[in-house]
Structures are given as structure tokens and as C-alpha cells.
Design a protein around this motif. Structure first.
Motif, PDB file in Angstrom:
ATOM      1  N   PRO A 191      29.095 -68.386-101.949  1.00 25.99           N
ATOM      2  CA  PRO A 191      29.387 -69.607-102.695  1.00 25.99           C
ATOM      3  C   PRO A 191      30.857 -69.668-103.119  1.00 25.99           C
ATOM      4  CG  PRO A 191      28.272 -68.043-104.114  1.00 25.99           C
ATOM      5  CD  PRO A 191      28.341 -67.422-102.746  1.00 25.99           C
ATOM      6  N   PHE A 192      31.388 -70.881-103.154  1.00 24.47           N
ATOM      7  CA  PHE A 192      32.759 -71.085-103.629  1.00 24.47           C
ATOM      8  C   PHE A 192      32.902 -72.522-104.105  1.00 24.47           C
ATOM      9  CE2 PHE A 192      32.879 -72.428 -99.223  1.00 24.47           C
ATOM     10  CZ  PHE A 192      33.728 -73.519 -99.197  1.00 24.47           C
ATOM     11  N   SER A 193      33.923 -72.749-104.886  1.00 25.04           N
ATOM     12  CA  SER A 193      34.292 -74.106-105.285  1.00 25.04           C
ATOM     13  C   SER A 193      35.805 -74.201-105.182  1.00 25.04           C
ATOM     14  CB  SER A 193      33.802 -74.426-106.700  1.00 25.04           C
ATOM     15  OG  SER A 193      34.375 -73.547-107.638  1.00 25.04           O
ATOM     16  N   TYR A 194      36.302 -75.401-105.373  1.00 24.89           N
ATOM     17  CA  TYR A 194      37.736 -75.621-105.203  1.00 24.89           C
ATOM     18  C   TYR A 194      38.196 -76.779-106.073  1.00 24.89           C
ATOM     19  CZ  TYR A 194      36.209 -79.463-102.191  1.00 24.89           C
ATOM     20  OH  TYR A 194      35.619 -80.606-101.717  1.00 24.89           O
ATOM     21  N   ALA A 195      39.498 -76.864-106.220  1.00 24.54           N
ATOM     22  CA  ALA A 195      40.142 -78.009-106.864  1.00 24.54           C
ATOM     23  C   ALA A 195      41.194 -78.529-105.892  1.00 24.54           C
ATOM     24  CB  ALA A 195      40.797 -77.588-108.174  1.00 24.54           C
ATOM     25  N   VAL A 196      41.352 -79.831-105.842  1.00 21.35           N
ATOM     26  CA  VAL A 196      42.374 -80.428-104.982  1.00 21.35           C
ATOM     27  C   VAL A 196      43.552 -80.834-105.864  1.00 21.35           C
ATOM     28  CG1 VAL A 196      42.934 -82.286-103.370  1.00 21.35           C
ATOM     29  CG2 VAL A 196      40.644 -81.269-103.355  1.00 21.35           C
ATOM     30  N   ARG A 197      44.718 -80.276-105.537  1.00 18.59           N
ATOM     31  CA  ARG A 197      45.937 -80.602-106.271  1.00 18.59           C
ATOM     32  C   ARG A 197      47.090 -80.722-105.285  1.00 18.59           C
ATOM     33  NH1 ARG A 197      43.636 -76.601-109.636  1.00 18.59           N
ATOM     34  NH2 ARG A 197      45.022 -74.968-108.904  1.00 18.59           N
ATOM     35  N   HIS A 198      47.813 -81.824-105.367  1.00 11.57           N
ATOM     36  CA  HIS A 198      49.030 -82.025-104.566  1.00 11.57           C
ATOM     37  C   HIS A 198      48.768 -81.845-103.070  1.00 11.57           C
ATOM     38  CE1 HIS A 198      50.959 -81.975-108.431  1.00 11.57           C
ATOM     39  NE2 HIS A 198      50.525 -80.758-108.649  1.00 11.57           N
ATOM     40  N   GLY A 199      47.653 -82.375-102.577  1.00 13.99           N
ATOM     41  CA  GLY A 199      47.359 -82.298-101.159  1.00 13.99           C
ATOM     42  C   GLY A 199      46.965 -80.920-100.675  1.00 13.99           C
ATOM     43  N   GLN A 200      46.499 -80.078-101.591  1.00 13.92           N
ATOM     44  CA  GLN A 200      46.091 -78.731-101.232  1.00 13.92           C
ATOM     45  C   GLN A 200      44.745 -78.423-101.882  1.00 13.92           C
ATOM     46  OE1 GLN A 200      49.413 -76.675-103.015  1.00 13.92           O
ATOM     47  NE2 GLN A 200      50.373 -76.385-101.020  1.00 13.92           N
ATOM     48  N   VAL A 201      43.967 -77.587-101.205  1.00  9.68           N
ATOM     49  CA  VAL A 201      42.699 -77.125-101.746  1.00  9.68           C
ATOM     50  C   VAL A 201      42.931 -75.743-102.354  1.00  9.68           C
ATOM     51  CG1 VAL A 201      40.372 -76.357-101.134  1.00  9.68           C
ATOM     52  CG2 VAL A 201      41.267 -78.494-100.191  1.00  9.68           C
ATOM     53  N   HIS A 202      42.707 -75.642-103.653  1.00 11.79           N
ATOM     54  CA  HIS A 202      42.877 -74.384-104.384  1.00 11.79           C
ATOM     55  C   HIS A 202      41.487 -73.791-104.599  1.00 11.79           C
ATOM     56  CE1 HIS A 202      47.138 -75.104-105.723  1.00 11.79           C
ATOM     57  NE2 HIS A 202      46.777 -76.299-105.273  1.00 11.79           N
ATOM     58  N   LEU A 203      41.201 -72.684-103.919  1.00  6.14           N
ATOM     59  CA  LEU A 203      39.892 -72.061-104.040  1.00  6.14           C
ATOM     60  C   LEU A 203      39.758 -71.391-105.397  1.00  6.14           C
ATOM     61  CD1 LEU A 203      39.687 -70.530-100.481  1.00  6.14           C
ATOM     62  CD2 LEU A 203      38.519 -72.576-101.314  1.00  6.14           C
ATOM     63  N   ASN A 204      38.600 -71.531-106.010  1.00  2.93           N
ATOM     64  CA  ASN A 204      38.385 -70.975-107.344  1.00  2.93           C
ATOM     65  C   ASN A 204      37.955 -69.514-107.328  1.00  2.93           C
ATOM     66  OD1 ASN A 204      39.094 -73.405-108.515  1.00  2.93           O
ATOM     67  ND2 ASN A 204      36.998 -74.144-108.618  1.00  2.93           N
ATOM     68  N   ASN A 205      37.492 -69.005-106.192  1.00  3.77           N
ATOM     69  CA  ASN A 205      37.046 -67.617-106.149  1.00  3.77           C
ATOM     70  C   ASN A 205      38.083 -66.670-105.546  1.00  3.77           C
ATOM     71  OD1 ASN A 205      36.636 -68.726-103.575  1.00  3.77           O
ATOM     72  ND2 ASN A 205      35.050 -67.226-103.095  1.00  3.77           N
ATOM     73  N   THR A 206      39.184 -67.213-105.064  1.00  5.93           N
ATOM     74  CA  THR A 206      40.283 -66.409-104.527  1.00  5.93           C
ATOM     75  C   THR A 206      41.591 -67.065-104.969  1.00  5.93           C
ATOM     76  OG1 THR A 206      40.682 -67.619-102.471  1.00  5.93           O
ATOM     77  CG2 THR A 206      38.912 -65.981-102.427  1.00  5.93           C
ATOM     78  N   LYS A 207      42.679 -66.446-104.633  1.00  2.95           N
ATOM     79  CA  LYS A 207      43.984 -67.044-104.926  1.00  2.95           C
ATOM     80  C   LYS A 207      44.486 -67.880-103.761  1.00  2.95           C
ATOM     81  CE  LYS A 207      45.256 -63.532-108.178  1.00  2.95           C
ATOM     82  NZ  LYS A 207      46.306 -63.289-109.111  1.00  2.95           N
TER      83      LYS A 207
END
Length: 86
Positions: A26-42
Motif C-alpha cells: 500500500p502507498f499514497s501520494y500527494a501531487v505538488r508542482h506537477g510531481q507525485v510525492h510518495l508518502n511511504n518513501t522519499k
């Protein structure tokens, strides 16, 4: 197949929701400035990597895109999820 702009809008709309890799991680993410930032990794995956992978859809697994994009398991998990694709 949907245009990538409509796919990207769905990716943005699903920010914060739980997705799974093909192996069930399982993973989640946030979208910021045209990029997907994964919440479980850097890891940060640029929109352009999703564009590359989307152009090759349908995919059977992340192996086909592993040499083309960062975080292929995550890109595959997002693009093949019923909330996002096809």
C-alpha cells in the motif's frame, strides 16, 4: 484510451488515497508542482514519467517501464488502478 490530461486530473483528484503496487504494497501520494510525492518513501516522480508509462498502456506489470521511469511499481500501481485508468 483516455488523454493523458484527463488521467493526470484523476491522479490529482485521488491524492491522499491508498493505492497498491502489483505485489500489494500500500502507498499514497500527494501531487505538488506537477510531481507525485510518495508518502511511504522519499521518492518524487515527475509527471513526465507518468506520461511515458501511459503511452505504453496497457501494461502487464512494472517491469516493462522499469528502465524508463522512476518508481515503476508506483507508476504502474497508479495508472492501472480503476480510479485512474484507462
Amino acid at each position: 484510451m483516455a488523454t493523458f490530461d484527463s488521467v493526470w486530473r484523476r491522479i490529482e483528484a485521488c491524492s491522499g488515497q491508498v493505492f497498491h503496487t502489483k505485489t500489494g504494497v500500500p502507498f499514497s501520494y500527494a501531487v505538488r508542482h506537477g510531481q507525485v510525492h510518495l508518502n511511504n518513501t522519499k521518492r518524487i516522480i515527475p509527471r513526465s514519467d507518468f506520461v511515458k508509462a501511459h503511452a505504453l498502456m496497457p501494461l502487464n506489470g512494472p517491469g516493462r517501464i522499469s528502465n524508463l521511469v522512476q518508481g515503476s511499481a508506483y507508476v504502474f500501481g497508479v495508472l492501472t488502478d480503476r480510479r485512474i485508468g484507462p
